[in-house]
Design a protein around this motif. Structure first.
Motif, PDB file in Angstrom:
ATOM      1  N   UNK A  17      -8.407 -18.743  -3.392  1.00 32.53           N
ATOM      2  CA  UNK A  17      -9.664 -18.880  -2.648  1.00 32.53           C
ATOM      3  C   UNK A  17     -10.841 -18.623  -3.589  1.00 32.53           C
ATOM      4  N   UNK A  18     -11.848 -19.475  -3.518  1.00 33.52           N
ATOM      5  CA  UNK A  18     -13.053 -19.299  -4.337  1.00 33.52           C
ATOM      6  C   UNK A  18     -13.990 -18.292  -3.676  1.00 33.52           C
ATOM      7  N   UNK A  19     -14.653 -17.457  -4.463  1.00 42.10           N
ATOM      8  CA  UNK A  19     -15.589 -16.497  -3.860  1.00 42.10           C
ATOM      9  C   UNK A  19     -16.920 -17.137  -3.455  1.00 42.10           C
ATOM     10  N   UNK A  20     -17.616 -16.463  -2.569  1.00 43.07           N
ATOM     11  CA  UNK A  20     -19.039 -16.730  -2.357  1.00 43.07           C
ATOM     12  C   UNK A  20     -19.752 -15.886  -3.400  1.00 43.07           C
ATOM     13  N   UNK A  21     -20.504 -16.546  -4.285  1.00 39.30           N
ATOM     14  CA  UNK A  21     -21.214 -15.797  -5.336  1.00 39.30           C
ATOM     15  C   UNK A  21     -22.553 -15.306  -4.808  1.00 39.30           C
ATOM     16  N   UNK A  22     -22.964 -14.118  -5.245  1.00 34.37           N
ATOM     17  CA  UNK A  22     -24.209 -13.522  -4.731  1.00 34.37           C
ATOM     18  C   UNK A  22     -25.325 -13.492  -5.782  1.00 34.37           C
ATOM     19  N   UNK A  23     -25.017 -13.035  -6.987  1.00 27.80           N
ATOM     20  CA  UNK A  23     -26.056 -12.805  -8.009  1.00 27.80           C
ATOM     21  C   UNK A  23     -26.664 -14.083  -8.571  1.00 27.80           C
ATOM     22  N   UNK A  24     -27.641 -13.917  -9.477  1.00 24.80           N
ATOM     23  CA  UNK A  24     -28.251 -15.062 -10.159  1.00 24.80           C
ATOM     24  C   UNK A  24     -27.155 -15.865 -10.851  1.00 24.80           C
ATOM     25  N   UNK A  25     -27.123 -17.172 -10.848  1.00 20.92           N
ATOM     26  CA  UNK A  25     -28.210 -18.087 -10.455  1.00 20.92           C
ATOM     27  C   UNK A  25     -28.196 -18.518  -8.982  1.00 20.92           C
ATOM     28  N   UNK A  26     -27.508 -17.775  -8.121  1.00 23.48           N
ATOM     29  CA  UNK A  26     -27.478 -18.184  -6.712  1.00 23.48           C
ATOM     30  C   UNK A  26     -28.842 -17.979  -6.060  1.00 23.48           C
ATOM     31  N   UNK A  27     -29.193 -18.924  -5.204  1.00 26.49           N
ATOM     32  CA  UNK A  27     -30.481 -18.840  -4.502  1.00 26.49           C
ATOM     33  C   UNK A  27     -30.540 -17.596  -3.617  1.00 26.49           C
ATOM     34  N   UNK A  28     -29.378 -17.176  -3.087  1.00 27.25           N
ATOM     35  CA  UNK A  28     -29.416 -16.055  -2.125  1.00 27.25           C
ATOM     36  C   UNK A  28     -29.925 -14.765  -2.775  1.00 27.25           C
ATOM     37  N   UNK A  29     -29.648 -14.571  -4.064  1.00 26.63           N
ATOM     38  CA  UNK A  29     -30.152 -13.365  -4.753  1.00 26.63           C
ATOM     39  C   UNK A  29     -31.686 -13.373  -4.760  1.00 26.63           C
ATOM     40  N   UNK A  30     -32.253 -14.550  -5.007  1.00 28.20           N
ATOM     41  CA  UNK A  30     -33.715 -14.691  -5.026  1.00 28.20           C
ATOM     42  C   UNK A  30     -34.281 -14.540  -3.615  1.00 28.20           C
ATOM     43  N   UNK A  31     -33.620 -15.159  -2.656  1.00 30.59           N
ATOM     44  CA  UNK A  31     -34.116 -15.098  -1.275  1.00 30.59           C
ATOM     45  C   UNK A  31     -34.112 -13.664  -0.744  1.00 30.59           C
ATOM     46  N   UNK A  32     -33.053 -12.917  -1.045  1.00 30.07           N
ATOM     47  CA  UNK A  32     -33.007 -11.510  -0.610  1.00 30.07           C
ATOM     48  C   UNK A  32     -34.082 -10.688  -1.317  1.00 30.07           C
ATOM     49  N   UNK A  33     -34.337 -11.005  -2.586  1.00 34.65           N
ATOM     50  CA  UNK A  33     -35.382 -10.278  -3.325  1.00 34.65           C
ATOM     51  C   UNK A  33     -36.752 -10.510  -2.691  1.00 34.65           C
ATOM     52  N   UNK A  34     -37.029 -11.773  -2.353  1.00 36.09           N
ATOM     53  CA  UNK A  34     -38.313 -12.125  -1.742  1.00 36.09           C
ATOM     54  C   UNK A  34     -38.450 -11.437  -0.383  1.00 36.09           C
ATOM     55  N   UNK A  35     -37.331 -11.412   0.345  1.00 33.00           N
ATOM     56  CA  UNK A  35     -37.325 -10.766   1.655  1.00 33.00           C
ATOM     57  C   UNK A  35     -37.641  -9.279   1.500  1.00 33.00           C
ATOM     58  N   UNK A  36     -37.052  -8.660   0.492  1.00 32.60           N
ATOM     59  CA  UNK A  36     -37.302  -7.227   0.282  1.00 32.60           C
ATOM     60  C   UNK A  36     -38.738  -6.943  -0.082  1.00 32.60           C
ATOM     61  N   UNK A  37     -39.354  -7.886  -0.811  1.00 30.97           N
ATOM     62  CA  UNK A  37     -40.766  -7.702  -1.184  1.00 30.97           C
ATOM     63  C   UNK A  37     -41.700  -8.046  -0.024  1.00 30.97           C
ATOM     64  N   UNK A  38     -41.159  -8.728   0.984  1.00 33.54           N
ATOM     65  CA  UNK A  38     -41.991  -9.126   2.118  1.00 33.54           C
ATOM     66  C   UNK A  38     -42.980 -10.216   1.743  1.00 33.54           C
ATOM     67  N   UNK A  39     -42.571 -11.108   0.829  1.00 32.64           N
ATOM     68  CA  UNK A  39     -43.462 -12.173   0.368  1.00 32.64           C
ATOM     69  C   UNK A  39     -42.950 -13.544   0.810  1.00 32.64           C
ATOM     70  N   UNK A  40     -43.648 -14.575   0.385  1.00 38.77           N
ATOM     71  CA  UNK A  40     -43.188 -15.935   0.632  1.00 38.77           C
ATOM     72  C   UNK A  40     -42.831 -16.575  -0.714  1.00 38.77           C
ATOM     73  N   UNK A  41     -41.893 -17.534  -0.701  1.00 41.52           N
ATOM     74  CA  UNK A  41     -41.438 -18.146  -1.959  1.00 41.52           C
ATOM     75  C   UNK A  41     -42.580 -18.726  -2.792  1.00 41.52           C
TER      76      UNK A  41
END
Ligand SMILES: [Mg+2]
Length: 266
Positions: free
Chosen positions: A182-206
């Motif tokens: 089974x292939x993993x779901x990757x979380x860290x960079x270069x995945x978009x989700x790492x960036x999206x969670x970071x933006x969410x934590x900062x409370x900003x917009x892309x």
């Protein structure tokens, strides 16, 4: 209108660490000035790292120890992003997890309310683990084969160490993927989700957030994948020649962080 006018409107900076703020145990020139400039101008920022092994406080302490001002809340690790992913997706409030990883992974999962279970966990999380073993590989593989959702904190195959390029978290995840089929779901960079969670934590917009890093294949690609702007600093992994040849083009290339400050101001 200057080509980098968008920089002046940037409210949030997602900043890579190794090769961007420091090299080994040495601060990169202007790293400190850059953080002071971010603080002085009221910009929001996060140090975004694929390294899952450390606690945010340890990362902040390492930066402070090199003279770069940093607080725990300015650090966002792939372990924290993995915990956010589980919180977002879990059907129950306290999902069960089997984790291969070090204290950074364990602490982030505990904080997110996860319980640990080797037999039939809801999730298997694999980060870097210097105590990796056949037993752990077997436990993870069985759990994934029984239906646990398989998450890899980051796909980095190798990490630079004083001894040379050592196996990274990605190599350990690959072992679990091979063993379980089974292939993993990757979380860290270069995945978009790492960036999206970071933006969410900062409370900003892309649109008002930029990612700054030294690696085209992780930092810059993460920015592209998440649809935000990116700045390549030539103080680490990727060189000007790499930048000219790659398909993952940053929005801006600077030789160092001093040049980035001046581009933001002028
Ligand atoms: Mg880097």
């Amino acid at each position: 209108m200057s080509e980098t006018n968008w920089l002046k409107d940037c409210e949030g900076f997602l900043i890579d660490l190794d090769g961007t703020m420091y090299r080994g145990n040495q601060a990169i020139p202007c790293a400190r000035e850059f953080v002071e400039w971010l603080n002085r101008t009221g910009r929001k920022y996060l140090f975004v790292t694929n390294n899952s092994s450390k606690l945010p406080r340890q990362v902040a302490d390492k930066l402070s120890g090199m003279g770069i001002p940093a607080e725990e809340e300015h650090v966002f690790t792939s372990s924290q992003a993995t915990a956010m992913y589980i919180k977002d997706h879990a059907k129950l409030a306290n999902p069960t997890v089997y984790a291969i990883g070090e204290e950074g992974v364990v602490a982030a999962l505990e904080e997110a309310g996860c319980r640990f279970d080797e037999e039939s966990p809801d999730y298997v999380v694999v980060g870097i683990d210097r105590q990796f073993s056949y037993e752990k590989l077997k436990t993870a593989s069985f759990a994934v084969q029984k239906g646990a959702i398989f998450l890899g904190t980051n796909a980095d195959k190798r990490v630079p160490t004083e001894e040379g390029l050592a196996p990274g978290a990605g190599s350990l995840s690959r072992a679990v993927a091979t063993a379980s089929g089974v292939e993993p779901v990757w979380i860290g960079k270069p995945e978009a989700r790492m960036v999206k969670y970071s933006i969410k934590r900062l409370g900003l917009i892309p649109e008002k957030t930029v990612i700054v890093g030294d690696n085209l294949e992780t930092d810059i690609l993460a920015g592209i994948n998440a649809g935000i702007r990116s700045v390549l600093v030539l103080t680490g992994y990727s060189g000007m020649q790499d930048a000219q040849q790659t398909l993952h083009k940053p929005d801006l290339i600077v030789k160092d962080l001093a040049e980035l400050i001046s581009k933001c101001e002028n």
